[in-house]
Scaffold this motif. Structure first.
Motif, PDB file in Angstrom:
ATOM      1  N   ARG A  12      54.220 -19.852   1.760  1.00 43.82           N
ATOM      2  CA  ARG A  12      55.524 -19.327   1.356  1.00 43.82           C
ATOM      3  C   ARG A  12      56.379 -20.631   1.231  1.00 43.82           C
ATOM      4  O   ARG A  12      56.307 -21.388   1.937  1.00 43.82           O
ATOM      5  N   SER A  13      57.083 -20.566   0.000  1.00 42.54           N
ATOM      6  CA  SER A  13      57.986 -21.613  -0.363  1.00 42.54           C
ATOM      7  C   SER A  13      59.383 -20.968  -0.817  1.00 42.54           C
ATOM      8  O   SER A  13      59.243 -20.055  -1.299  1.00 42.54           O
ATOM      9  N   GLU A  14      60.306 -21.844  -0.936  1.00 41.29           N
ATOM     10  CA  GLU A  14      61.677 -21.588  -1.386  1.00 41.29           C
ATOM     11  C   GLU A  14      62.386 -22.704  -2.197  1.00 41.29           C
ATOM     12  O   GLU A  14      62.211 -23.869  -1.585  1.00 41.29           O
ATOM     13  N   ILE A  15      63.008 -22.197  -3.015  1.00 40.60           N
ATOM     14  CA  ILE A  15      63.813 -23.095  -3.971  1.00 40.60           C
ATOM     15  C   ILE A  15      65.272 -22.751  -3.762  1.00 40.60           C
ATOM     16  O   ILE A  15      65.810 -21.667  -4.151  1.00 40.60           O
ATOM     17  N   SER A  16      65.985 -23.815  -3.286  1.00 44.33           N
ATOM     18  CA  SER A  16      67.220 -23.395  -3.176  1.00 44.33           C
ATOM     19  C   SER A  16      68.059 -24.469  -3.539  1.00 44.33           C
ATOM     20  O   SER A  16      67.516 -25.490  -4.038  1.00 44.33           O
ATOM     21  N   GLY A  17      69.489 -24.450  -3.703  1.00 45.88           N
ATOM     22  CA  GLY A  17      70.426 -25.416  -3.951  1.00 45.88           C
ATOM     23  C   GLY A  17      71.709 -24.762  -4.569  1.00 45.88           C
ATOM     24  O   GLY A  17      72.191 -23.754  -4.413  1.00 45.88           O
ATOM     25  N   ASN A  18      72.108 -25.511  -5.790  1.00 45.42           N
ATOM     26  CA  ASN A  18      73.394 -24.936  -6.417  1.00 45.42           C
ATOM     27  C   ASN A  18      73.162 -23.974  -7.450  1.00 45.42           C
ATOM     28  O   ASN A  18      73.052 -24.319  -8.536  1.00 45.42           O
ATOM     29  N   PHE A  19      72.819 -22.680  -7.051  1.00 46.83           N
ATOM     30  CA  PHE A  19      72.591 -21.720  -8.054  1.00 46.83           C
ATOM     31  C   PHE A  19      73.643 -20.642  -7.805  1.00 46.83           C
ATOM     32  O   PHE A  19      74.353 -20.473  -6.893  1.00 46.83           O
ATOM     33  N   ASP A  20      73.593 -19.773  -9.106  1.00 45.49           N
ATOM     34  CA  ASP A  20      74.260 -18.650  -8.840  1.00 45.49           C
ATOM     35  C   ASP A  20      73.154 -17.497  -9.184  1.00 45.49           C
ATOM     36  O   ASP A  20      71.785 -17.657  -9.274  1.00 45.49           O
ATOM     37  N   VAL A  21      73.642 -16.194  -8.845  1.00 48.19           N
ATOM     38  CA  VAL A  21      72.721 -15.138  -8.977  1.00 48.19           C
ATOM     39  C   VAL A  21      71.886 -14.854 -10.347  1.00 48.19           C
ATOM     40  O   VAL A  21      70.682 -14.601 -10.265  1.00 48.19           O
ATOM     41  N   THR A  22      72.432 -15.309 -11.345  1.00 44.16           N
ATOM     42  CA  THR A  22      71.981 -15.271 -12.610  1.00 44.16           C
ATOM     43  C   THR A  22      70.815 -16.286 -12.851  1.00 44.16           C
ATOM     44  O   THR A  22      69.580 -15.961 -13.370  1.00 44.16           O
ATOM     45  N   GLU A  23      71.115 -17.482 -12.612  1.00 41.63           N
ATOM     46  CA  GLU A  23      70.072 -18.574 -12.336  1.00 41.63           C
ATOM     47  C   GLU A  23      68.858 -18.189 -11.469  1.00 41.63           C
ATOM     48  O   GLU A  23      67.937 -18.547 -12.290  1.00 41.63           O
ATOM     49  N   THR A  24      68.978 -17.737 -10.492  1.00 45.22           N
ATOM     50  CA  THR A  24      67.889 -17.407  -9.432  1.00 45.22           C
ATOM     51  C   THR A  24      67.117 -16.389 -10.049  1.00 45.22           C
ATOM     52  O   THR A  24      65.832 -16.472 -10.021  1.00 45.22           O
ATOM     53  N   LYS A  25      67.753 -15.292 -10.917  1.00 41.67           N
ATOM     54  CA  LYS A  25      66.886 -14.108 -11.583  1.00 41.67           C
ATOM     55  C   LYS A  25      66.236 -14.756 -12.456  1.00 41.67           C
ATOM     56  O   LYS A  25      65.000 -14.356 -12.880  1.00 41.67           O
ATOM     57  N   ASP A  26      66.929 -15.730 -13.522  1.00 40.35           N
ATOM     58  CA  ASP A  26      65.978 -16.263 -14.713  1.00 40.35           C
ATOM     59  C   ASP A  26      64.774 -17.162 -14.103  1.00 40.35           C
ATOM     60  O   ASP A  26      63.860 -16.974 -14.662  1.00 40.35           O
ATOM     61  N   LEU A  27      65.119 -17.840 -13.208  1.00 34.55           N
ATOM     62  CA  LEU A  27      64.034 -18.723 -12.552  1.00 34.55           C
ATOM     63  C   LEU A  27      62.706 -18.042 -11.962  1.00 34.55           C
ATOM     64  O   LEU A  27      61.654 -18.381 -12.300  1.00 34.55           O
ATOM     65  N   ALA A  28      63.159 -17.128 -11.378  1.00 34.40           N
ATOM     66  CA  ALA A  28      62.155 -16.207 -10.827  1.00 34.40           C
ATOM     67  C   ALA A  28      61.219 -15.298 -11.786  1.00 34.40           C
ATOM     68  O   ALA A  28      60.083 -15.263 -12.091  1.00 34.40           O
ATOM     69  N   ASN A  29      62.183 -15.112 -12.931  1.00 29.91           N
ATOM     70  CA  ASN A  29      61.534 -14.267 -14.130  1.00 29.91           C
ATOM     71  C   ASN A  29      60.561 -15.354 -14.875  1.00 29.91           C
ATOM     72  O   ASN A  29      59.524 -15.029 -15.121  1.00 29.91           O
ATOM     73  N   VAL A  30      61.265 -16.394 -14.853  1.00 30.06           N
ATOM     74  CA  VAL A  30      60.255 -17.432 -15.645  1.00 30.06           C
ATOM     75  C   VAL A  30      59.083 -17.825 -14.778  1.00 30.06           C
ATOM     76  O   VAL A  30      57.897 -18.261 -15.347  1.00 30.06           O
ATOM     77  N   LEU A  31      59.059 -17.798 -13.697  1.00 28.06           N
ATOM     78  CA  LEU A  31      57.972 -18.502 -12.753  1.00 28.06           C
ATOM     79  C   LEU A  31      56.868 -17.148 -12.706  1.00 28.06           C
ATOM     80  O   LEU A  31      55.602 -17.236 -12.550  1.00 28.06           O
ATOM     81  N   ARG A  32      57.336 -15.995 -12.559  1.00 24.67           N
ATOM     82  CA  ARG A  32      56.358 -14.913 -12.783  1.00 24.67           C
ATOM     83  C   ARG A  32      55.733 -14.696 -13.975  1.00 24.67           C
ATOM     84  O   ARG A  32      54.580 -14.392 -14.096  1.00 24.67           O
ATOM     85  N   ALA A  33      56.200 -15.017 -15.008  1.00 22.23           N
ATOM     86  CA  ALA A  33      55.772 -14.795 -16.496  1.00 22.23           C
ATOM     87  C   ALA A  33      54.612 -15.965 -16.770  1.00 22.23           C
ATOM     88  O   ALA A  33      53.959 -15.887 -17.394  1.00 22.23           O
ATOM     89  N   GLY A  34      54.878 -17.098 -16.004  1.00 21.20           N
ATOM     90  CA  GLY A  34      53.948 -18.116 -16.139  1.00 21.20           C
ATOM     91  C   GLY A  34      54.482 -19.211 -17.129  1.00 21.20           C
ATOM     92  O   GLY A  34      55.521 -18.997 -17.769  1.00 21.20           O
TER      93      GLY A  34
END
Length: 994
Positions: free
Chosen positions: A447-469
């Motif tokens: 289990r790992s986590e990416i944190s930092g200077n994000f807003d909710v929209t950015e984390t949604k997009d980032l998770a979306n991109v990672l799931r899609a491959g």
């Protein structure tokens, strides 16, 4: 008319089916309005509202069949981006990257030179892969094989390629692998888009070009979407060097750079060691940021570093730092145990500059522990799930779960970091998103986590991109169009007004000129519109502003068949035939039908070519035009006749005219052929002047479709001076930026070629930032996002933006040339087959060539002076092809009458027969032309600025097309006819008279 009952049955059935198909559009539109009202401008809320209804029943057909919103939305007529607002991009999957990957990043000189040559030598519509094979063959000259172990016969491709294979065999495998990569990229992008959050997204592969079309109607955040689409999603986990480990290198590099960087004697007295010590001790008072001197590296640190961060650099200085670290003399200073270090930047962040006390965009600098293979210890391939979440401090973050192999490696990495008190950088596409330390021992479980200077929209997009491959290769935006929502609303209003006014003009003219028969034609016209929209709905077509123009144009052409039939019926009535006889003859093959078929075939051929070679909105125009031709033929020939036959059966007096118009355009005996010398002289002069202007004086105002570039349609709060804006932007961009008034005085169209060959999302955002930096002062209370995306209460800012890369602009230009030449050639061949004499084809092509040059000449001579844009773009080519179709249509009507008269229906000299043919069809020619001119004039006045140049081309073309069919096509036919054949015709006619 035989089988009237069957025709009525099919007409009623077709009408019911059309109403059924259109009902989905009305239901979906109502639900969308409810969603907009509920969301109050919040796009995510709007999408959530619609998603909640996706599988719920929203429509029932007589209680027999129930439909969910997903069913309804899938069957509606969708609005294009120019009506809905949103983003349209064409992505080019980098075949070069695919080839490099398949070759395992081969270092072979021939292979790598072929990769470069392929890019430089790629021709027209040639694919990059074909260009690569061609370049490889030329460079290898048979000495190096594609199946070489150092190219494609490597360990990764061992199952499919071996060193014994010929180049041709390898090429087949590579083509297959490239196709698989494009398909993989398509699926990855589709998954990203499905989760993005817009209603009815569209994604499609464009043939075998490696290009992917993405349309996101209603999308607003331009930079976010481009980043989402272009991110390759190459996730990597790296160990980092700490600032105290790289301090000696930074100090040595800074000292070495002093010799080559400018600085005063006073500045050269700065003490670098103290500055570095302050940075390491995190003493802001004496930090590098506070020291000003000849320190090429440290002076660019706007804020001190710490831990894995070497320093924080303003966006304007990142390129300079990159250049420093790439210099051989600086790279030589890197300690031997760190020679594989990899310098990368973090994600952008806005902080206060400690020097200027102003907020600016900055990037953190990191040094990753590289290796000789430049491969990360752990990659994103081990990620099996990713979710947007919140960290322990309640800030948006992304949680990731690894597979078994990844979990083991992650535990090893985190354990090492805990032991050395180090950090692990989590990088996506060579951008560090976070670099956490490990404070509580090795992390088990993956289990790992990416944190930092994000807003909710950015984390949604980032998770979306990672799931899609990840994408198998870079996806570059080579063409894009962004339409603001306010411009879409304006386009809908303009399209609605032009449609209503155009319809009323046609409706009233038909009643005024043809009386009761005109009412029958209008009923057929209404049925035609019902059928047209019904077919569009059943096909799931996308309605665009040019598409609306095609529908309005259909209003003008729809009554053409009725006009041809009515005019023929009037001739028969004047010859003393009864109404029944006149109707039967007019609808017969020897009456109007042959002319109608020939004229519409030429129109269909040009429309088909327009559809084949056009893209996006132009295909929408071609689609409505083609469907309109077929529905118009059916309704004009069959629907109107149902009412006419009823009048015949009831012995009603039907004259196909009114008392006022009874003798209009009749009794003409003008000698059209007799004045051919003067028309030749006039037309020759026009053609010569046009060609001189096109090739030697003014040229043509080629739009970005043809030459590549970026355009922005910008609306200001009040009128601005174009020259001043152009000068200010040109100074900022460092290259010419053209500014023209576009419609109102407070609206400009800006065009530039700044970095058009660079396809990255970062460059696109850089251009947008520069635009806002210069133009922001012309607005009150507007920020960057509201300016770029134009979703603000004042509906100002960038209403529309488009980009066309150099490669795709060359394709568009090539396709356009072939479309125009192909249209003339195909229609010319059809006329040879239909009329069985090449002279007819030559006359028609001469007239069309004259029309095309005439329109080009008007645009060349007038684009500098007209108050609307007159650019050569895809819309202009669509207009030219429409003019070709109409001109051929008009000419064929005259030629059909000549053929009929030569068949024995008219006696006399050949010249007299031709003149009689023109005069007898003049009523139809002038009526149809007048109808078209009225409709086009309506669109020109009310259709909106974006299609005004497109409509003007057609307007000029229709006028000159009418002239050429009368004064060019027929004289050329007369002059090229074989004299012995003419004498034979005249002798035969004379003998019959005797």
């Amino acid at each position: 008319m035989q089988n009237k009952g069957l025709i009525k049955f099919f007409a009623i059935l077709f009408a019911l089916v059309s109403i059924y198909q259109l009902s989905f559009t009305f239901v979906a539109s109502g639900i969308k309005d409810d969603a907009v009202a509920y969301a109050k401008g919040n796009q995510l809320k709007e999408v959530e509202y619609l998603n909640d209804l996706k599988n719920k029943k929203v429509f029932s057909l007589f209680g027999l069949v129930d439909y969910t919103y997903a069913d309804v939305s899938g069957k509606q007529i969708n609005k294009g981006l120019d009506l809905e607002g949103g983003i349209n991009v064409i992505l080019q999957i980098s075949v070069k990257d695919v080839l490099k990957g398949l070759s395992n990043n081969s270092k072979n000189a021939v292979f790598n030179k072929a990769l470069v040559d392929a890019k430089n030598n790629q021709r027209g519509n040639q694919t990059y892969l074909d260009a690569f094979f061609e370049a490889f063959d030329a460079n290898s000259n048979g000495t190096v094989k594609l199946a070489s172990p150092e190219i494609f016969a490597n360990k990764n491709m061992a199952d499919e390629i071996n060193f014994k294979m010929t180049d041709d065999q390898v090429k087949k495998v590579i083509r297959k692998k490239v196709d698989e990569s494009v398909e993989s990229a398509f699926e990855v992008l589709r998954k990203r888009i499905d989760k993005f959050g817009v209603a009815q997204p569209n994604i499609a592969k464009l043939g075998q070009t490696g290009r992917i079309l993405v349309e996101l109607p209603g999308a607003k955040d331009v930079d976010r979407i481009k980043k989402l689409l272009q991110s390759t999603a190459q996730l990597e986990f790296w160990e980092t060097y700490k600032i105290d480990e790289m301090g000696s290198f930074l100090m040595a590099a800074n000292e070495a750079l002093k010799a080559s960087e400018k600085g005063t004697a006073k500045e050269q007295k700065a003490v670098v060691k103290d500055s570095l010590s302050a940075m390491l001790a995190n003493k802001s008072k004496d930090s590098v940021a506070d020291k000003k001197g000849n320190n090429p590296i440290f002076d660019k640190f706007v804020s001190q570093g710490g831990g894995p961060i070497l320093g924080v650099v303003a966006v304007k200085d990142t390129a300079k730092i990159n250049a420093y670290f790439k210099r051989p003399d600086i790279k030589a200073l890197i300690p031997a145990d760190k020679r594989f270090v990899k310098f990368v930047w973090g994600k952008p962040n806005v902080i206060k500059n400690e020097k200027t006390q102003k907020e600016e965009e900055t990037f953190e600098l990191y040094a990753l522990r590289g290796n000789k293979d430049n491969v990360a210890p752990l990659s994103g391939g081990v990620i099996v799930d990713a979710r947007d979440t919140f960290d322990q401090l309640g800030k948006p973050a992304v949680s990731m779960q690894m597979n078994g192999l990844g979990s083991k490696k992650w535990e090893e990495l985190t354990g090492n970091a805990f032991t050395t008190k180090g950090y692990i950088a989590i990088a996506l596409d060579d951008v560090v998103y976070s670099a956490p330390g490990v404070s509580s021992g090795p992390i088990a479980g993956g289990r790992s986590e990416i944190s930092g200077n994000f807003d909710v929209t950015e984390t949604k997009d980032l998770a979306n991109v990672l799931r899609a491959g990840k994408l198998p290769a870079a996806a570059e935006i080579i063409q894009s169009e962004v339409v603001g929502p306010s411009l879409g609303e304006k386009a809908i209003h303009a399209g609605f007004i032009s449609s209503i006014v155009g319809f009323l003009l046609v409706f009233l003219w038909m009643v005024f000129y043809y009386g009761r028969a005109g009412w029958y034609a209008n009923i057929a016209l209404l049925v035609n519109l019902l059928f047209l929209f019904g077919i569009l709905a059943s096909l799931g077509a996308v309605l665009t502003l040019p598409g609306i123009a095609g529908i309005v144009l259909t209003l003008g052409t729809a009554v053409d068949a009725n006009i041809i039939i009515y005019e023929r019926a009037k001739e028969e009535l004047r010859d003393g035939k009864t109404l029944a006889e006149a109707v039967k003859t007019s609808y017969g093959w020897k009456g109007a039908m042959r002319s109608i078929i020939d004229a519409n075939v030429t129109h269909v051929l040009t429309g088909a070519i327009l559809f084949i070679f056009g893209t996006g909105p132009i295909q929408g125009f071609a689609t409505t035009l083609l469907i309109g031709i077929f529905t118009s033929l059916f309704t004009s020939i069959f629907i109107a006749r149902i009412f006419i036959d009823k009048d015949v059966a009831n012995n009603k007096d039907l004259t196909f005219s009114t008392p006022m118009t009874k003798n209009w355009f009749t009794g003409f005996h003008f000698d059209f052929v007799g004045i051919k010398k003067w028309t030749y002289l006039f037309s020759s002069a026009v053609v010569v002047v046009s060609l001189i202007s096109i090739f030697f004086i003014n040229g043509l105002d080629q739009g970005v479709d043809f030459v590549g570039g970026r355009t922005f349609q910008v609306k200001f709060e009040k009128p601005v001076e174009p020259t001043q804006v152009s000068d200010e932007l040109s100074k900022e961009f460092g290259t010419a930026v053209e500014a023209k008034v576009f419609g109102d005085d407070d609206q400009l169209k800006l065009t530039t070629k700044y970095k058009i060959k660079e396809e990255s999302a970062e460059v696109d955002k850089e251009v947008n930032m520069k635009l806002f930096k210069v133009l922001g002062k012309y607005y009150t209370n507007i920020d960057y996002n509201k300016f770029i995306n134009s979703y603000n209460g004042k509906k100002v800012g960038v209403l529309q933006a488009s980009k066309v890369g150099a490669a795709i602009s060359e394709d568009i230009k090539t396709n356009s040339y072939w479309a125009v030449l192909g249209a003339m050639l195909v229609v010319g061949l059809y006329l040879v087959v239909s009329f069985r004499k090449w002279q007819y084809s030559l006359g028609a092509i001469a007239a069309v060539f004259h029309d095309v040059i005439f329109v080009l000449g008007v645009y060349s001579l007038g684009y500098k002076y007209m108050p609307f844009h007159m650019e050569m773009d895809q819309h202009f080519i669509a207009a030219i092809l429409t003019v070709i179709g109409y001109s051929m249509n008009d000419t064929v009507i005259v030629f059909d009458r000549i053929r009929e008269y030569l068949g024995g229906n008219k006696k006399g000299h050949f010249k007299d027969v031709v003149n009689a043919s023109i005069n007898s069809t003049l009523s139809r020619t002038l009526n149809t032309s007048l109808m078209m001119i009225l409709v086009l004039l309506t669109m020109f006045l009310f259709g909106g600025e974006s299609i005004r140049g497109f409509i003007f081309a057609m307007l000029v073309g229709i006028i000159v097309g009418t002239y050429s069919s009368l004064f060019i096509a027929t004289p050329v036919l007369v002059d090229t006819m074989d004299k012995s054949e003419v004498e034979d015709i005249e002798r035969r006619h004379f003998d019959e008279q005797v």
